[in-house]
Motif scaffolding. Structure first.
Motif, PDB file in Angstrom:
ATOM      1  N   ALA A  34      34.769  15.599  -4.250  1.00  0.00           N
ATOM      2  CA  ALA A  34      36.144  16.031  -4.489  1.00  0.00           C
ATOM      3  C   ALA A  34      36.515  17.227  -3.620  1.00  0.00           C
ATOM      4  O   ALA A  34      35.656  17.950  -3.109  1.00  0.00           O
ATOM      5  CB  ALA A  34      36.332  16.372  -5.962  1.00  0.00           C
ATOM      6  N   ALA A  35      37.822  17.437  -3.490  1.00  0.00           N
ATOM      7  CA  ALA A  35      38.319  18.507  -2.621  1.00  0.00           C
ATOM      8  C   ALA A  35      38.498  19.837  -3.348  1.00  0.00           C
ATOM      9  O   ALA A  35      38.831  20.838  -2.717  1.00  0.00           O
ATOM     10  CB  ALA A  35      39.652  18.087  -2.002  1.00  0.00           C
ATOM     11  N   GLY A  88      36.565  11.378   5.395  1.00  0.00           N
ATOM     12  CA  GLY A  88      37.455  11.274   4.252  1.00  0.00           C
ATOM     13  C   GLY A  88      38.905  11.251   4.679  1.00  0.00           C
ATOM     14  O   GLY A  88      39.238  11.515   5.833  1.00  0.00           O
ATOM     15  N   GLU A  89      39.767  10.931   3.746  1.00  0.00           N
ATOM     16  CA  GLU A  89      41.172  10.721   4.051  1.00  0.00           C
ATOM     17  C   GLU A  89      42.077  11.791   3.451  1.00  0.00           C
ATOM     18  O   GLU A  89      41.713  12.463   2.495  1.00  0.00           O
ATOM     19  CB  GLU A  89      41.623   9.342   3.544  1.00  0.00           C
ATOM     20  N   PHE A  90      43.257  11.883   4.046  1.00  0.00           N
ATOM     21  CA  PHE A  90      44.316  12.767   3.566  1.00  0.00           C
ATOM     22  C   PHE A  90      45.477  11.921   3.047  1.00  0.00           C
ATOM     23  O   PHE A  90      45.821  10.894   3.642  1.00  0.00           O
ATOM     24  CB  PHE A  90      44.829  13.657   4.689  1.00  0.00           C
ATOM     25  N   THR A 104      50.461  22.751   7.200  1.00  0.00           N
ATOM     26  CA  THR A 104      49.600  21.778   6.533  1.00  0.00           C
ATOM     27  C   THR A 104      50.351  20.462   6.381  1.00  0.00           C
ATOM     28  O   THR A 104      51.474  20.432   5.882  1.00  0.00           O
ATOM     29  CB  THR A 104      49.186  22.292   5.144  1.00  0.00           C
ATOM     30  N   TYR A 105      49.698  19.377   6.810  1.00  0.00           N
ATOM     31  CA  TYR A 105      50.378  18.083   6.865  1.00  0.00           C
ATOM     32  C   TYR A 105      49.821  17.049   5.893  1.00  0.00           C
ATOM     33  O   TYR A 105      50.180  15.872   5.992  1.00  0.00           O
ATOM     34  CB  TYR A 105      50.302  17.529   8.286  1.00  0.00           C
ATOM     35  N   GLY A 106      48.980  17.455   4.985  1.00  0.00           N
ATOM     36  CA  GLY A 106      48.463  16.488   4.029  1.00  0.00           C
ATOM     37  C   GLY A 106      47.488  17.133   3.065  1.00  0.00           C
ATOM     38  O   GLY A 106      47.138  18.320   3.192  1.00  0.00           O
ATOM     39  N   ILE A 107      47.044  16.336   2.106  1.00  0.00           N
ATOM     40  CA  ILE A 107      46.137  16.806   1.061  1.00  0.00           C
ATOM     41  C   ILE A 107      44.907  15.917   1.047  1.00  0.00           C
ATOM     42  O   ILE A 107      45.024  14.696   0.925  1.00  0.00           O
ATOM     43  CB  ILE A 107      46.824  16.742  -0.321  1.00  0.00           C
ATOM     44  N   PRO A 108      43.715  16.491   1.191  1.00  0.00           N
ATOM     45  CA  PRO A 108      42.509  15.654   1.148  1.00  0.00           C
ATOM     46  C   PRO A 108      42.270  15.102  -0.247  1.00  0.00           C
ATOM     47  O   PRO A 108      42.383  15.820  -1.233  1.00  0.00           O
ATOM     48  CB  PRO A 108      41.392  16.621   1.554  1.00  0.00           C
ATOM     49  N   ILE A 109      41.968  13.811  -0.320  1.00  0.00           N
ATOM     50  CA  ILE A 109      41.673  13.242  -1.630  1.00  0.00           C
ATOM     51  C   ILE A 109      40.177  13.316  -1.927  1.00  0.00           C
ATOM     52  O   ILE A 109      39.729  12.934  -3.004  1.00  0.00           O
ATOM     53  CB  ILE A 109      42.162  11.781  -1.742  1.00  0.00           C
TER      54      ILE A 109
END
Length: 412
Positions: free
Chosen positions: A337-338, A296-298, A137-142
């Motif tokens: 929201a995630a 959406g963004e990470f 996993t390379y990021g967290i969804p905001i």
């Protein structure tokens, strides 16, 4: 000096060992490592529309203050941001926190630009999947946005159509036929020959049961036939071939159309449209909610040569993705929201978001299923296919057969 890709990956491997995980985010600022927390930390995001007075920038500033640092924020256009992130990584001057559109995560990960993370507790798995590749996993969804169907209540009432009866493709097409018979227009969407068009086609493609690894399956042909039949029978306008999501919305805003396929970002415009509207999920062929693609963004953390910065970076990421801040952030960005807990708060504050939360729960990332950087090489043949079929150049079957040949060759 340009750093070769294998050099970037070597740094990434080292940084993974150092880690940017949930445990790291709890580092004590009084520890020796915490001493590196002073100074300026750079955050790049794709929101140039927000200035220093916005809630978004105020949050970034607060997260920096809470972490004991000064945040220097730069907003870029989405496409420009990707190019600058790759160049910065090659030059060894990446920002500390990088917020990018979810399909870009796999591109940056493959280039060795990003650290992995395990700070993923509570995040909906289908949203997280867009930031995963080869089990990492390379990021967290905001947050996320996706697609659904807006409808014009007055148009449907005149055609004696109850939107609650639209449960599958057959019932949707029947509704469109009633609307046409009543003298109004059916459905508008974007089928432009860009990623925007693919984004709008995917709910129908996935809703048929088709997979992006086999574009010319019987299910995929059924999805494209649905679209071509709508145009052929006057249930959708020929303008969809050139429509962006914005111009498609403008058609719906005339008040002449029964349905518009569009996203959460149009909610404010819907309230200003001057007619009563509603929203239903995009139906799958056999019934139920179709998987729509997630936008959406990470929040990601680029590789740094100075690994002492990671403890503070983790604090910034934890602040940006925390449940306490997510409600404000996602409201500002018009995102769902995630996490389920914050989604519940959003619906409680705004019941209009209930359909969007349901749509996001059924959604999937375009780079999911471990497609990663293969996705753009599939998407372009796909939009070429529906453009060809909708314009009458090829049958849906022939158009998708050609697309599959191109995609298979490009993704070997």
């Amino acid at each position: 000096m340009t750093l070769p890709r294998r050099g970037l990956r070597a740094i990434a491997a080292l940084s993974i060992a150092v880690c940017l995980s949930a445990a790291c985010s709890n580092a004590d600022s009084s520890s020796p490592e915490g001493a590196s927390s002073g100074g300026t930390y750079n955050i790049w995001d794709p929101y140039p529309q927000f200035d220093d007075s916005s809630d978004w920038v105020k949050l970034l500033t607060k997260c920096g203050t809470d972490a004991g640092v000064t945040v220097k924020r730069t907003g870029y256009d989405t496409t420009d941001l990707t190019n600058k992130a790759l160049l910065a990584a090659q030059q060894g001057n990446s920002p500390d926190v990088l917020i990018v559109d979810n399909p870009v995560v796999s591109t940056l990960a493959e280039a060795g630009v990003l650290n992995t993370t395990d700070a993923t507790a509570g995040i909906e798995p289908n949203l997280l999947a867009a930031g995963q590749q080869d089990g990492k996993t390379y990021g967290i969804p905001i947050g996320a946005n996706t697609l659904a169907l807006y409808y014009n209540k007055k148009v449907l009432d005149a055609a004696k159509v109850d939107p609650a009866t639209v449960k599958d493709w057959a019932s949707l097409t029947a509704a469109l036929e009633k609307v046409k018979a009543a003298g109004k227009k059916g459905i508008t969407f974007s089928a432009i020959g860009t990623e925007e068009g693919s984004f709008q086609f995917l709910p129908w493609f996935w809703g048929s049961g088709a997979q992006l690894t086999q574009l010319d399956s019987a299910q995929g042909v059924a999805a494209l036939t649905l679209w071509t039949d709508w145009l052929k029978n006057g249930l959708a306008p020929n303008s969809v071939l050139n429509n962006t999501q914005t111009t498609s919305w403008q058609e719906f805003a005339t008040g002449d159309y029964a349905f518009s396929e569009n996203g959460t970002w149009q909610l404010a415009n819907a309230k200003k449209a001057g007619f009563e509207y509603g929203i239903i999920p995009i139906p799958s062929q056999a019934g139920g909610t179709a998987p729509a693609p997630t936008g959406g963004e990470f929040v990601t953390t680029p590789v740094q040569t100075d690994t002492k910065r990671y403890d503070t970076t983790a604090k910034l990421v934890a602040c940006l993705s925390s449940a306490d801040n997510a409600l404000t952030t996602d409201t500002t960005l018009s995102y769902v929201a995630a996490t389920a807990a914050v989604q519940d708060k959003q619906v409680a504050a705004n019941p209009d978001l209930k359909v969007w939360v349901e749509a996001v729960k059924a959604a999937k990332g375009r780079t999911s299923d471990n497609l990663g950087t293969k996705y753009p090489k599939i998407s372009e043949p796909l939009w070429t296919a529906f453009q060809s079929a909708l314009s009458g150049g090829k049958s849906p079957a022939d158009a998708l057969k050609a697309a599959q040949t191109t995609a298979a060759s490009a993704t070997k």
